[in-house]
Write a protein that holds these residues in place. Sequence first.
Motif, PDB file in Angstrom:
ATOM      1  N   ALA A  24     -11.811 -56.679   8.372  1.00 18.31           N
ATOM      2  CA  ALA A  24     -12.158 -55.324   8.826  1.00 18.31           C
ATOM      3  C   ALA A  24     -11.565 -54.329   7.831  1.00 18.31           C
ATOM      4  CB  ALA A  24     -11.586 -55.086  10.218  1.00 18.31           C
ATOM      5  N   PRO A  25     -12.251 -53.201   7.598  1.00 25.11           N
ATOM      6  CA  PRO A  25     -11.728 -52.244   6.620  1.00 25.11           C
ATOM      7  C   PRO A  25     -10.373 -51.667   7.046  1.00 25.11           C
ATOM      8  CG  PRO A  25     -13.719 -51.402   7.711  1.00 25.11           C
ATOM      9  CD  PRO A  25     -13.543 -52.804   8.168  1.00 25.11           C
ATOM     10  N   SER A  26      -9.440 -51.604   6.089  1.00 23.58           N
ATOM     11  CA  SER A  26      -8.143 -50.959   6.345  1.00 23.58           C
ATOM     12  C   SER A  26      -8.325 -49.451   6.225  1.00 23.58           C
ATOM     13  CB  SER A  26      -7.107 -51.400   5.323  1.00 23.58           C
ATOM     14  OG  SER A  26      -7.066 -52.789   5.235  1.00 23.58           O
ATOM     15  N   SER A  27      -7.235 -48.753   6.381  1.00 18.72           N
ATOM     16  CA  SER A  27      -7.240 -47.294   6.255  1.00 18.72           C
ATOM     17  C   SER A  27      -7.836 -46.881   4.905  1.00 18.72           C
ATOM     18  CB  SER A  27      -5.786 -46.824   6.384  1.00 18.72           C
ATOM     19  OG  SER A  27      -5.699 -45.493   5.992  1.00 18.72           O
ATOM     20  N   GLY A  28      -8.813 -45.982   4.931  1.00 18.94           N
ATOM     21  CA  GLY A  28      -9.411 -45.477   3.685  1.00 18.94           C
ATOM     22  C   GLY A  28     -10.471 -46.386   3.078  1.00 18.94           C
ATOM     23  N   GLU A  29     -10.782 -47.487   3.758  1.00 19.21           N
ATOM     24  CA  GLU A  29     -11.790 -48.421   3.233  1.00 19.21           C
ATOM     25  C   GLU A  29     -13.035 -48.424   4.119  1.00 19.21           C
ATOM     26  OE1 GLU A  29      -9.198 -52.001   1.176  1.00 19.21           O
ATOM     27  OE2 GLU A  29      -9.811 -52.223   3.263  1.00 19.21           O
ATOM     28  N   VAL A  30     -14.135 -48.902   3.545  1.00 19.78           N
ATOM     29  CA  VAL A  30     -15.367 -49.061   4.322  1.00 19.78           C
ATOM     30  C   VAL A  30     -16.033 -50.383   3.956  1.00 19.78           C
ATOM     31  CG1 VAL A  30     -15.852 -46.571   4.510  1.00 19.78           C
ATOM     32  CG2 VAL A  30     -16.793 -47.871   2.588  1.00 19.78           C
ATOM     33  N   ILE A  31     -16.937 -50.833   4.833  1.00 20.30           N
ATOM     34  CA  ILE A  31     -17.819 -51.948   4.479  1.00 20.30           C
ATOM     35  C   ILE A  31     -19.199 -51.371   4.226  1.00 20.30           C
ATOM     36  CG2 ILE A  31     -19.005 -53.998   5.356  1.00 20.30           C
ATOM     37  CD1 ILE A  31     -16.378 -54.860   6.612  1.00 20.30           C
ATOM     38  N   VAL A  32     -19.747 -51.714   3.053  1.00 20.23           N
ATOM     39  CA  VAL A  32     -21.086 -51.259   2.668  1.00 20.23           C
ATOM     40  C   VAL A  32     -22.049 -52.433   2.807  1.00 20.23           C
ATOM     41  CG1 VAL A  32     -22.494 -50.439   0.725  1.00 20.23           C
ATOM     42  CG2 VAL A  32     -20.203 -49.490   1.091  1.00 20.23           C
ATOM     43  N   GLU A  33     -23.148 -52.214   3.526  1.00 24.08           N
ATOM     44  CA  GLU A  33     -24.233 -53.196   3.556  1.00 24.08           C
ATOM     45  C   GLU A  33     -25.052 -52.977   2.287  1.00 24.08           C
ATOM     46  OE1 GLU A  33     -26.878 -52.967   6.900  1.00 24.08           O
ATOM     47  OE2 GLU A  33     -27.730 -54.943   6.435  1.00 24.08           O
ATOM     48  N   VAL A  34     -25.100 -53.982   1.435  1.00 26.35           N
ATOM     49  CA  VAL A  34     -25.698 -53.809   0.105  1.00 26.35           C
ATOM     50  C   VAL A  34     -27.225 -53.783   0.211  1.00 26.35           C
ATOM     51  CG1 VAL A  34     -25.873 -54.812  -2.215  1.00 26.35           C
ATOM     52  CG2 VAL A  34     -23.713 -54.981  -0.942  1.00 26.35           C
ATOM     53  N   ASP A  35     -27.823 -52.720  -0.292  1.00 33.72           N
ATOM     54  CA  ASP A  35     -29.287 -52.647  -0.377  1.00 33.72           C
ATOM     55  C   ASP A  35     -29.767 -53.256  -1.687  1.00 33.72           C
ATOM     56  OD1 ASP A  35     -29.835 -51.409   2.042  1.00 33.72           O
ATOM     57  OD2 ASP A  35     -29.388 -49.421   1.225  1.00 33.72           O
ATOM     58  N   ALA A  36     -28.978 -53.069  -2.737  1.00 35.37           N
ATOM     59  CA  ALA A  36     -29.334 -53.613  -4.044  1.00 35.37           C
ATOM     60  C   ALA A  36     -28.115 -53.568  -4.942  1.00 35.37           C
ATOM     61  CB  ALA A  36     -30.463 -52.801  -4.678  1.00 35.37           C
ATOM     62  N   CYS A  37     -28.117 -54.464  -5.931  1.00 31.82           N
ATOM     63  CA  CYS A  37     -27.050 -54.445  -6.934  1.00 31.82           C
ATOM     64  C   CYS A  37     -27.671 -54.777  -8.285  1.00 31.82           C
ATOM     65  CB  CYS A  37     -25.954 -55.451  -6.573  1.00 31.82           C
ATOM     66  SG  CYS A  37     -24.523 -55.381  -7.685  1.00 31.82           S
ATOM     67  N   GLY A  38     -27.418 -53.929  -9.270  1.00 30.30           N
ATOM     68  CA  GLY A  38     -27.958 -54.142 -10.613  1.00 30.30           C
ATOM     69  C   GLY A  38     -27.257 -55.310 -11.299  1.00 30.30           C
ATOM     70  N   LEU A  39     -27.992 -55.962 -12.181  1.00 34.04           N
ATOM     71  CA  LEU A  39     -27.435 -57.072 -12.969  1.00 34.04           C
ATOM     72  C   LEU A  39     -27.133 -56.543 -14.370  1.00 34.04           C
ATOM     73  CD1 LEU A  39     -26.939 -60.216 -13.017  1.00 34.04           C
ATOM     74  CD2 LEU A  39     -29.221 -60.403 -14.003  1.00 34.04           C
ATOM     75  N   CYS A  40     -25.852 -56.591 -14.738  1.00 36.67           N
ATOM     76  CA  CYS A  40     -25.400 -55.981 -15.994  1.00 36.67           C
ATOM     77  C   CYS A  40     -24.986 -57.084 -16.960  1.00 36.67           C
ATOM     78  CB  CYS A  40     -24.215 -55.060 -15.688  1.00 36.67           C
ATOM     79  SG  CYS A  40     -23.401 -54.363 -17.126  1.00 36.67           S
ATOM     80  N   HIS A  41     -24.999 -56.753 -18.241  1.00 36.95           N
ATOM     81  CA  HIS A  41     -24.591 -57.716 -19.258  1.00 36.95           C
ATOM     82  C   HIS A  41     -23.139 -58.165 -19.060  1.00 36.95           C
ATOM     83  CE1 HIS A  41     -24.815 -59.596 -23.247  1.00 36.95           C
ATOM     84  NE2 HIS A  41     -26.098 -59.625 -22.961  1.00 36.95           N
ATOM     85  N   THR A  42     -22.328 -57.288 -18.476  1.00 39.45           N
ATOM     86  CA  THR A  42     -20.935 -57.644 -18.187  1.00 39.45           C
ATOM     87  C   THR A  42     -20.864 -58.821 -17.211  1.00 39.45           C
ATOM     88  OG1 THR A  42     -20.375 -55.335 -18.518  1.00 39.45           O
ATOM     89  CG2 THR A  42     -18.738 -56.661 -17.375  1.00 39.45           C
ATOM     90  N   ASP A  43     -21.796 -58.861 -16.235  1.00 37.39           N
ATOM     91  CA  ASP A  43     -21.829 -59.988 -15.292  1.00 37.39           C
ATOM     92  C   ASP A  43     -22.081 -61.296 -16.028  1.00 37.39           C
ATOM     93  OD1 ASP A  43     -21.595 -58.377 -12.887  1.00 37.39           O
ATOM     94  OD2 ASP A  43     -23.648 -57.729 -13.273  1.00 37.39           O
ATOM     95  N   LEU A  44     -22.956 -61.215 -17.035  1.00 40.28           N
ATOM     96  CA  LEU A  44     -23.268 -62.425 -17.814  1.00 40.28           C
ATOM     97  C   LEU A  44     -22.019 -62.916 -18.551  1.00 40.28           C
ATOM     98  CD1 LEU A  44     -25.255 -64.493 -18.964  1.00 40.28           C
ATOM     99  CD2 LEU A  44     -25.864 -62.832 -20.730  1.00 40.28           C
ATOM    100  N   GLY A  45     -21.234 -61.966 -19.102  1.00 39.00           N
ATOM    101  CA  GLY A  45     -19.987 -62.337 -19.789  1.00 39.00           C
ATOM    102  C   GLY A  45     -19.041 -63.104 -18.866  1.00 39.00           C
ATOM    103  N   TYR A  46     -18.920 -62.619 -17.622  1.00 39.68           N
ATOM    104  CA  TYR A  46     -18.064 -63.326 -16.651  1.00 39.68           C
ATOM    105  C   TYR A  46     -18.673 -64.686 -16.299  1.00 39.68           C
ATOM    106  CZ  TYR A  46     -16.086 -58.652 -15.790  1.00 39.68           C
ATOM    107  OH  TYR A  46     -15.508 -57.421 -15.924  1.00 39.68           O
ATOM    108  N   ALA A  47     -19.996 -64.684 -16.056  1.00 38.32           N
ATOM    109  CA  ALA A  47     -20.657 -65.902 -15.577  1.00 38.32           C
ATOM    110  C   ALA A  47     -20.645 -67.008 -16.631  1.00 38.32           C
ATOM    111  CB  ALA A  47     -22.094 -65.588 -15.149  1.00 38.32           C
ATOM    112  N   ASP A  48     -20.822 -66.621 -17.901  1.00 37.88           N
ATOM    113  CA  ASP A  48     -20.878 -67.690 -18.919  1.00 37.88           C
ATOM    114  C   ASP A  48     -19.488 -68.076 -19.431  1.00 37.88           C
ATOM    115  OD1 ASP A  48     -20.107 -65.869 -20.900  1.00 37.88           O
ATOM    116  OD2 ASP A  48     -22.114 -65.619 -21.722  1.00 37.88           O
ATOM    117  N   GLY A  49     -18.462 -67.399 -18.910  1.00 42.64           N
ATOM    118  CA  GLY A  49     -17.090 -67.779 -19.239  1.00 42.64           C
ATOM    119  C   GLY A  49     -16.552 -67.134 -20.506  1.00 42.64           C
ATOM    120  N   SER A  50     -17.339 -66.238 -21.161  1.00 39.09           N
ATOM    121  CA  SER A  50     -16.848 -65.626 -22.404  1.00 39.09           C
ATOM    122  C   SER A  50     -15.844 -64.510 -22.122  1.00 39.09           C
ATOM    123  CB  SER A  50     -18.010 -65.126 -23.262  1.00 39.09           C
ATOM    124  OG  SER A  50     -18.800 -64.202 -22.550  1.00 39.09           O
TER     125      SER A  50
END
Length: 352
Positions: A24-50
């Motif tokens: 549950a969200p603590s003080s000052g936090e919220v839960i967002v129901e995700v409608d969409a999330c962009g796929l960025c080149h940075t995600d690929l760097g994390y995913a491929d282990g570089s």
Amino acid sequence: MQSRGWVLVEGGKPLQSRTMELAAPSSGEVIVEVDACGLCHTDLGYADGSVAPRHALPLVLGHEIVGKVVQAGAGAETWMGRSVIVPAVLPCGDCAFCRAGRGNACPKQKMPGNDCDGGFASFCLVPARPLVAIDDAPAHIDRRELGVVADAVSTAYQALKRADVREGDVVFVVGAGGVGGYAVQIARALGAHAVAIDLDAGKLDAISRHGAERTIVSRDRAPKDVRKEAHGIAQEWRVPSLRWRALECSGHPDGQTLAFALLAQGSTLVQVGYTPTPVTVRMSNVMAFDATIHGSWGCPPELYADVLRLIYAGKVVLTPFVEHAPMSRVVESLDAMAHHKLTKRLVLDPRS
Ligand SMILES: [Zn+2]
Ligand SMILES: [Zn+2]
């Protein structure tokens, strides 16, 4: 609350779909129901282990999040039910950097999908204070596409502000992909001239329909040759080099070398792209030209309103550069990105 997330378990291995229990969200936090999330080149760097994310694995990736607040902790109740962008850079809001309007450089900042679980999930837990409301988005705007504002568009805007771009300036954008393409559009929206430079004629063709007055294909050309052409264009426009700004958005060593070569008397360079590879340049040029070099990282949340105003007014368009895909295809999408098969920013929908 249960959330279905696409989790990085080990760099180089495909993301795994998992059901997780969200606190549950603590003080000052919220839960967002995700409608969409962009796929960025940075995600690929994390995913491929570089590149290793700052948070230990397993971790839910994704930092271009748009959604709706469905739970709010103490003090964040006013966010309930609102549509929001979750900025990719979440500053603490309290430190000397944040107070000076430099929240994007906040040492205590958090990035979803790097410092904490991100948006490749049905729900995510985030601090409320940096959120940007988009309830007032006009009807013609597809709100799912506004996820790309969290990184690609706002990063370009902040870089142009860092360069103090004004009406009549000339902006050379090296790398006309995700961030660079938006830098071209925003530069034009701010009344500046824009010259887009890229290896790929196809990308230049796309951006020439959305703001680039001139384009230069740099493939197989020496930096000094491209420099001559770019400077020639700015001189044609009779803009003194004092008002030339180069933005390095390619994140490639050759792009960085070229952007540095574009420096001229009194001009400014902003480094926006990322590569782990070092480049060799003659720093003395900066002295001899009395030039300025800035770095630019992300964007402080307080600038998002200006960015959204440009988008809502149609001065910066997202739709031609965005493609929708189901989140269930995130593994295949990362693979397509790794093989340079994506020409547009993918916006992933966790409901499909
Ligand atoms: Zn990103
Ligand atoms: Zn701070």
